[in-house]
Design a protein around this motif. Structure first.
Motif, mmCIF file in Angstrom:
data_model
loop_
_atom_site.group_PDB
_atom_site.id
_atom_site.type_symbol
_atom_site.label_atom_id
_atom_site.label_comp_id
_atom_site.label_asym_id
_atom_site.label_seq_id
_atom_site.Cartn_x
_atom_site.Cartn_y
_atom_site.Cartn_z
ATOM 1 N N LEU A 182 -6.475 -20.146 -9.562
ATOM 2 C CA LEU A 182 -6.518 -19.842 -8.119
ATOM 3 C C LEU A 182 -7.934 -20.005 -7.575
ATOM 4 N N GLU A 183 -8.927 -19.542 -8.348
ATOM 5 C CA GLU A 183 -10.307 -19.642 -7.859
ATOM 6 C C GLU A 183 -10.740 -21.103 -7.753
ATOM 7 N N SER A 184 -10.292 -21.930 -8.695
ATOM 8 C CA SER A 184 -10.719 -23.328 -8.582
ATOM 9 C C SER A 184 -9.989 -24.015 -7.420
ATOM 10 N N ARG A 185 -8.733 -23.613 -7.159
ATOM 11 C CA ARG A 185 -8.036 -24.192 -5.995
ATOM 12 C C ARG A 185 -8.679 -23.685 -4.690
ATOM 13 N N ASP A 186 -9.064 -22.408 -4.657
ATOM 14 C CA ASP A 186 -9.774 -21.878 -3.477
ATOM 15 C C ASP A 186 -11.005 -22.746 -3.200
ATOM 16 N N HIS A 187 -11.708 -23.094 -4.288
ATOM 17 C CA HIS A 187 -12.926 -23.879 -4.130
ATOM 18 C C HIS A 187 -12.606 -25.276 -3.576
ATOM 19 N N ARG A 188 -11.583 -25.915 -4.146
ATOM 20 C CA ARG A 188 -11.223 -27.270 -3.684
ATOM 21 C C ARG A 188 -10.719 -27.256 -2.236
ATOM 22 N N ASP A 189 -10.092 -26.140 -1.831
ATOM 23 C CA ASP A 189 -9.485 -26.054 -0.496
ATOM 24 C C ASP A 189 -10.393 -25.390 0.536
ATOM 25 N N ARG A 190 -11.666 -25.102 0.134
ATOM 26 C CA ARG A 190 -12.471 -24.203 0.975
ATOM 27 C C ARG A 190 -12.701 -24.730 2.385
ATOM 28 N N GLU A 191 -12.792 -26.079 2.541
ATOM 29 C CA GLU A 191 -13.104 -26.588 3.886
ATOM 30 C C GLU A 191 -12.022 -26.265 4.900
ATOM 31 N N GLN A 192 -10.765 -26.420 4.483
ATOM 32 C CA GLN A 192 -9.691 -26.182 5.460
ATOM 33 C C GLN A 192 -9.189 -24.735 5.447
ATOM 34 N N THR A 193 -9.778 -23.904 4.574
ATOM 35 C CA THR A 193 -9.293 -22.515 4.492
ATOM 36 C C THR A 193 -10.273 -21.596 5.206
ATOM 37 N N GLN A 194 -10.174 -21.552 6.521
ATOM 38 C CA GLN A 194 -11.111 -20.762 7.323
ATOM 39 C C GLN A 194 -10.328 -19.909 8.321
ATOM 40 N N PRO A 195 -10.713 -18.641 8.460
ATOM 41 C CA PRO A 195 -10.020 -17.829 9.469
ATOM 42 C C PRO A 195 -10.415 -18.257 10.870
ATOM 43 N N ALA A 196 -9.469 -18.219 11.791
ATOM 44 C CA ALA A 196 -9.815 -18.463 13.203
ATOM 45 C C ALA A 196 -10.677 -17.289 13.679
ATOM 46 N N ALA A 197 -11.559 -17.558 14.631
ATOM 47 C CA ALA A 197 -12.449 -16.493 15.127
ATOM 48 C C ALA A 197 -11.640 -15.339 15.707
ATOM 49 N N ASP A 198 -10.468 -15.655 16.280
ATOM 50 C CA ASP A 198 -9.659 -14.600 16.901
ATOM 51 C C ASP A 198 -8.496 -14.142 16.015
ATOM 52 N N ALA A 199 -8.577 -14.425 14.697
ATOM 53 C CA ALA A 199 -7.506 -13.959 13.794
ATOM 54 C C ALA A 199 -7.681 -12.472 13.484
ATOM 55 N N LEU A 200 -6.562 -11.795 13.286
ATOM 56 C CA LEU A 200 -6.604 -10.401 12.842
ATOM 57 C C LEU A 200 -6.485 -10.404 11.322
ATOM 58 N N TRP A 201 -7.402 -9.724 10.658
ATOM 59 C CA TRP A 201 -7.415 -9.716 9.188
ATOM 60 C C TRP A 201 -6.522 -8.590 8.676
ATOM 61 N N ILE A 202 -5.702 -8.924 7.676
ATOM 62 C CA ILE A 202 -4.932 -7.874 7.008
ATOM 63 C C ILE A 202 -5.283 -7.916 5.522
ATOM 64 N N ASP A 203 -5.862 -6.825 5.054
ATOM 65 C CA ASP A 203 -6.207 -6.706 3.637
ATOM 66 C C ASP A 203 -4.959 -6.211 2.916
ATOM 67 N N THR A 204 -4.401 -7.050 2.047
ATOM 68 C CA THR A 204 -3.109 -6.720 1.442
ATOM 69 C C THR A 204 -3.250 -6.013 0.095
ATOM 70 N N ASN A 205 -4.508 -5.761 -0.348
ATOM 71 C CA ASN A 205 -4.682 -5.008 -1.598
ATOM 72 C C ASN A 205 -4.172 -3.594 -1.353
#
Ligand code: CDP
Length: 225
Positions: A182-205
């Protein structure tokens, strides 16, 4: 459901790999009577269709991947859209390891991204939609009325992914291998994986999926009025 300005309501749910986007988006859509559109399933479907030719992924041209994309369609189900390759269901194939290993390569191709984005927009235009992925709230629906960004720790995401695949708790080795993947895929996908400035964050932990879904449904209902 329509928003107050008469435009169909679009809810976007973005986040990193295995943050629970698709299952959450499907349940939110069900609860709200909307349709779920899974952009990741399209990237996976295109990758699976291209893999069928059998040649090594490092030799794939963007044009050959786009040709494979033409064989992929989204067919409406009751509350979601199912990807098909040449009209055939392909869910097991697109979730398999071969696809997961190379999907990020396909997702880097600008014309493929344009094709997925256009397909998601067209599909969502006909139905009020909950769209999930990585860039739904930024590139695809910058004006969406509700944007959610889901976060979870890598070890928790890995645990969920193994449980989803095997139906049981992971061993320590499985957890470690899945976290690395998962961490290596996060790294490969990092450019397109960005929160919108007006997104609401939900911490699911530490919150249950029901609670997570309930919070998003409540927010969407607020936007409705
Ligand atoms: O559920 P999981 O996070 O494993 O992945 P997914 O949502 O099924 O997406 C699979 C892959 O498609 C990701 O690893 C990205 O490479 C790509 N993707 C993307 O680039 N942009 C999106 N909006 C959705 C998926």
């Amino acid at each position: 459901m329509s928003s107050s300005n008469g435009m169909p309501l679009v809810v976007t749910i973005d986040g990193p790999a295995a943050s629970g986007k698709s299952s959450t988006a499907r349940m939110v859509a069900e609860r709200l009577g909307m349709r779920h559109v899974d952009s990741g399933a399209l990237y996976r479907g295109v990758t699976a269709a291209r893999l069928q030719a059998g040649d090594p992924p490092d030799l794939w041209t963007e044009q050959s991947v786009l040709d494979a994309a033409r064989r992929v369609t989204l067919v409406p189900g009751e509350t979601t859209f199912e990807p098909r390759i040449d009209g055939e269901p392909c869910d097991a194939e697109i979730r398999g390891e071969a696809v997961t290993a190379v999907v990020s390569l396909v997702a880097k191709m600008a014309h493929v991204r344009a094709w997925v984005n256009a397909t998601v927009r067209t599909t969502s235009a006909a139905h009020e939609a909950v769209a999930d992925g990585r860039d739904m709230g930024t590139a695809v629906f910058p004006n969406a009325r509700l944007k959610i960004w889901l976060v979870a720790l890598p070890a928790e995401r890995a645990r969920r992914r193994v449980v989803q695949r095997t139906g049981r708790a992971p061993t320590a080795e499985e957890l470690e291998a899945e976290t690395l993947e998962l961490e290596s895929r996060d790294h490969r996908d990092r450019e397109q994986t960005q929160p919108a400035a007006d997104a609401l964050w939900i911490d699911t932990n530490g919150i249950s999926q029901d609670e997570q879904v309930g919070r998003i449904v409540a927010l969407a209902e607020e936007r409705r009025s």
